[in-house]
Design an enzyme around this catalytic site. Sequence first.
Site, PDB file in Angstrom:
ATOM      1  N   PRO A  10       0.798  -1.226   0.000  1.00  0.00           N
ATOM      2  CA  PRO A  10       0.000   0.000   0.000  1.00  0.00           C
ATOM      3  C   PRO A  10       0.834   1.282   0.000  1.00  0.00           C
ATOM      4  O   PRO A  10       1.870   1.363   0.656  1.00  0.00           O
ATOM      5  CB  PRO A  10      -0.806  -0.106   1.306  1.00  0.00           C
ATOM      6  CG  PRO A  10      -0.055  -1.065   2.160  1.00  0.00           C
ATOM      7  CD  PRO A  10       0.579  -2.034   1.201  1.00  0.00           C
ATOM      8  N   ASN A  11       0.346   2.219  -0.762  1.00  0.00           N
ATOM      9  CA  ASN A  11       0.879   3.587  -0.853  1.00  0.00           C
ATOM     10  C   ASN A  11       2.180   3.688  -1.644  1.00  0.00           C
ATOM     11  O   ASN A  11       2.661   4.789  -1.913  1.00  0.00           O
ATOM     12  CB  ASN A  11       1.072   4.209   0.545  1.00  0.00           C
ATOM     13  CG  ASN A  11      -0.218   4.204   1.336  1.00  0.00           C
ATOM     14  OD1 ASN A  11      -1.220   4.684   0.845  1.00  0.00           O
ATOM     15  ND2 ASN A  11      -0.211   3.654   2.537  1.00  0.00           N
ATOM     16  N   ARG A  18       4.994  10.945  -2.488  1.00  0.00           N
ATOM     17  CA  ARG A  18       4.757  10.603  -1.083  1.00  0.00           C
ATOM     18  C   ARG A  18       6.028  10.854  -0.265  1.00  0.00           C
ATOM     19  O   ARG A  18       7.046  10.193  -0.484  1.00  0.00           O
ATOM     20  CB  ARG A  18       4.402   9.115  -0.997  1.00  0.00           C
ATOM     21  CG  ARG A  18       4.255   8.582   0.392  1.00  0.00           C
ATOM     22  CD  ARG A  18       4.229   7.059   0.394  1.00  0.00           C
ATOM     23  NE  ARG A  18       3.992   6.571   1.726  1.00  0.00           N
ATOM     24  CZ  ARG A  18       4.209   5.315   2.115  1.00  0.00           C
ATOM     25  NH1 ARG A  18       4.677   4.432   1.265  1.00  0.00           N
ATOM     26  NH2 ARG A  18       3.976   4.947   3.345  1.00  0.00           N
ATOM     27  N   TYR A  23      11.143   8.839   1.104  1.00  0.00           N
ATOM     28  CA  TYR A  23      11.132   7.788   0.081  1.00  0.00           C
ATOM     29  C   TYR A  23      11.804   8.182  -1.237  1.00  0.00           C
ATOM     30  O   TYR A  23      11.923   7.350  -2.133  1.00  0.00           O
ATOM     31  CB  TYR A  23       9.688   7.339  -0.185  1.00  0.00           C
ATOM     32  CG  TYR A  23       9.025   6.753   1.055  1.00  0.00           C
ATOM     33  CD1 TYR A  23       9.469   5.549   1.592  1.00  0.00           C
ATOM     34  CD2 TYR A  23       7.973   7.408   1.698  1.00  0.00           C
ATOM     35  CE1 TYR A  23       8.892   5.014   2.728  1.00  0.00           C
ATOM     36  CE2 TYR A  23       7.374   6.873   2.832  1.00  0.00           C
ATOM     37  CZ  TYR A  23       7.841   5.677   3.332  1.00  0.00           C
ATOM     38  OH  TYR A  23       7.266   5.133   4.465  1.00  0.00           O
ATOM     39  N   ASN A  74       8.193  -5.537  -0.949  1.00  0.00           N
ATOM     40  CA  ASN A  74       8.070  -4.385  -0.065  1.00  0.00           C
ATOM     41  C   ASN A  74       6.582  -4.289   0.266  1.00  0.00           C
ATOM     42  O   ASN A  74       5.796  -3.781  -0.535  1.00  0.00           O
ATOM     43  CB  ASN A  74       8.567  -3.093  -0.710  1.00  0.00           C
ATOM     44  CG  ASN A  74       8.515  -1.933   0.270  1.00  0.00           C
ATOM     45  OD1 ASN A  74       7.915  -2.046   1.353  1.00  0.00           O
ATOM     46  ND2 ASN A  74       9.132  -0.823  -0.083  1.00  0.00           N
ATOM     47  N   ALA A  77       3.227  -0.891   4.933  1.00  0.00           N
ATOM     48  CA  ALA A  77       2.783  -0.986   6.334  1.00  0.00           C
ATOM     49  C   ALA A  77       2.293  -2.385   6.707  1.00  0.00           C
ATOM     50  O   ALA A  77       2.323  -2.752   7.888  1.00  0.00           O
ATOM     51  CB  ALA A  77       1.692   0.054   6.594  1.00  0.00           C
ATOM     52  N   GLU A  97      13.180  -9.210   1.400  1.00  0.00           N
ATOM     53  CA  GLU A  97      12.353  -8.116   1.942  1.00  0.00           C
ATOM     54  C   GLU A  97      13.097  -6.796   1.746  1.00  0.00           C
ATOM     55  O   GLU A  97      14.283  -6.706   2.089  1.00  0.00           O
ATOM     56  CB  GLU A  97      12.128  -8.377   3.440  1.00  0.00           C
ATOM     57  CG  GLU A  97      11.366  -7.264   4.149  1.00  0.00           C
ATOM     58  CD  GLU A  97      11.204  -7.543   5.656  1.00  0.00           C
ATOM     59  OE1 GLU A  97      11.583  -8.653   6.125  1.00  0.00           O
ATOM     60  OE2 GLU A  97      10.717  -6.636   6.347  1.00  0.00           O
ATOM     61  N   HIS A  99      12.898  -2.474   2.200  1.00  0.00           N
ATOM     62  CA  HIS A  99      12.269  -1.224   2.645  1.00  0.00           C
ATOM     63  C   HIS A  99      13.143  -0.067   2.181  1.00  0.00           C
ATOM     64  O   HIS A  99      14.359  -0.076   2.414  1.00  0.00           O
ATOM     65  CB  HIS A  99      12.094  -1.188   4.164  1.00  0.00           C
ATOM     66  CG  HIS A  99      11.212  -2.291   4.639  1.00  0.00           C
ATOM     67  ND1 HIS A  99       9.850  -2.276   4.437  1.00  0.00           N
ATOM     68  CD2 HIS A  99      11.502  -3.474   5.217  1.00  0.00           C
ATOM     69  CE1 HIS A  99       9.343  -3.400   4.901  1.00  0.00           C
ATOM     70  NE2 HIS A  99      10.313  -4.145   5.377  1.00  0.00           N
ATOM     71  N   ARG A 106      12.962   4.723  12.499  1.00  0.00           N
ATOM     72  CA  ARG A 106      11.665   5.421  12.491  1.00  0.00           C
ATOM     73  C   ARG A 106      10.805   4.980  13.682  1.00  0.00           C
ATOM     74  O   ARG A 106      11.332   4.490  14.670  1.00  0.00           O
ATOM     75  CB  ARG A 106      10.982   5.192  11.136  1.00  0.00           C
ATOM     76  CG  ARG A 106      11.848   5.691   9.958  1.00  0.00           C
ATOM     77  CD  ARG A 106      11.182   5.460   8.624  1.00  0.00           C
ATOM     78  NE  ARG A 106       9.947   6.235   8.503  1.00  0.00           N
ATOM     79  CZ  ARG A 106       9.018   5.996   7.568  1.00  0.00           C
ATOM     80  NH1 ARG A 106       9.203   5.018   6.695  1.00  0.00           N
ATOM     81  NH2 ARG A 106       7.926   6.734   7.522  1.00  0.00           N
TER      82      ARG A 106
HETATM   83  C1  DQA Z   1       8.294   1.028   3.768  1.00  0.00           C
HETATM   84  C2  DQA Z   1       8.340   1.286   5.266  1.00  0.00           C
HETATM   85  C3  DQA Z   1       6.982   1.042   5.888  1.00  0.00           C
HETATM   86  O1  DQA Z   1       7.048   1.268   7.288  1.00  0.00           O
HETATM   87  C4  DQA Z   1       5.961   1.970   5.300  1.00  0.00           C
HETATM   88  O2  DQA Z   1       4.696   1.700   5.834  1.00  0.00           O
HETATM   89  C5  DQA Z   1       5.939   1.925   3.811  1.00  0.00           C
HETATM   90  C6  DQA Z   1       7.205   1.852   3.093  1.00  0.00           C
HETATM   91  C7  DQA Z   1       9.627   1.403   3.093  1.00  0.00           C
HETATM   92  O3  DQA Z   1       9.795   1.018   1.926  1.00  0.00           O
HETATM   93  O4  DQA Z   1      10.462   2.087   3.678  1.00  0.00           O
HETATM   94  O5  DQA Z   1       4.903   2.038   3.194  1.00  0.00           O
HETATM   95  O6  DQA Z   1       8.066  -0.351   3.543  1.00  0.00           O
END
Ligand code: DQA
Length: 143
Positions: A10-11, A18, A23, A74, A77, A97, A99, A106
């Site tokens: 998501p997002n 964003r 990011y 990825n 959340a 995985e 991020h 964070r």
């Molecule tokens: C994320 C880190 C997560 O905590 C966050 O909710 C994201 C992006 C990252 O790529 O740093 O959506 O996975």
Amino acid sequence: MTKVLVLNGPNLGRLGSRQPDVYGATTYAQLAEHLVETGRGLGLDVEVRQSDSEGEFIGWLHEAADLDADVVINAGAWTHYSHAIGDAAALVPRYVEVHISNVHAREEFRHTSVLSARAAGIIVGCGVGGYDLALAHLAATPR
Ligand code: DQA
């Protein structure tokens, strides 16, 4: 060519606009195009997807299991609380995985991952370049 799915939660479709301080400025479309190119250079057939729907994302993990395909995940959340995503990821042959941000620097809730225990590797805090590192790792260490 070896198939690899790069699955974004998501997002992440909002990359570029964003929180660019967190990011970066690369858009999701730019990232997706770049990763297909990176994959081609590594001899990987990379497909990049993004979903804001947990059910759809789980379906893609099932698809990877059926295809016997490695995955770069990825999960955004969902990483921090979705045991349904963790269970589905456990079905795929191998995953890395990723991020973009350093989740450990964070908020506390970002320090937990349902994915890390079963990951072949974990890349955090390297920006969008973390995806390239994940693909390089998969290409360099065939199963
Ligand atoms: C994320 C880190 C997560 O905590 C966050 O909710 C994201 C992006 C990252 O790529 O740093 O959506 O996975």
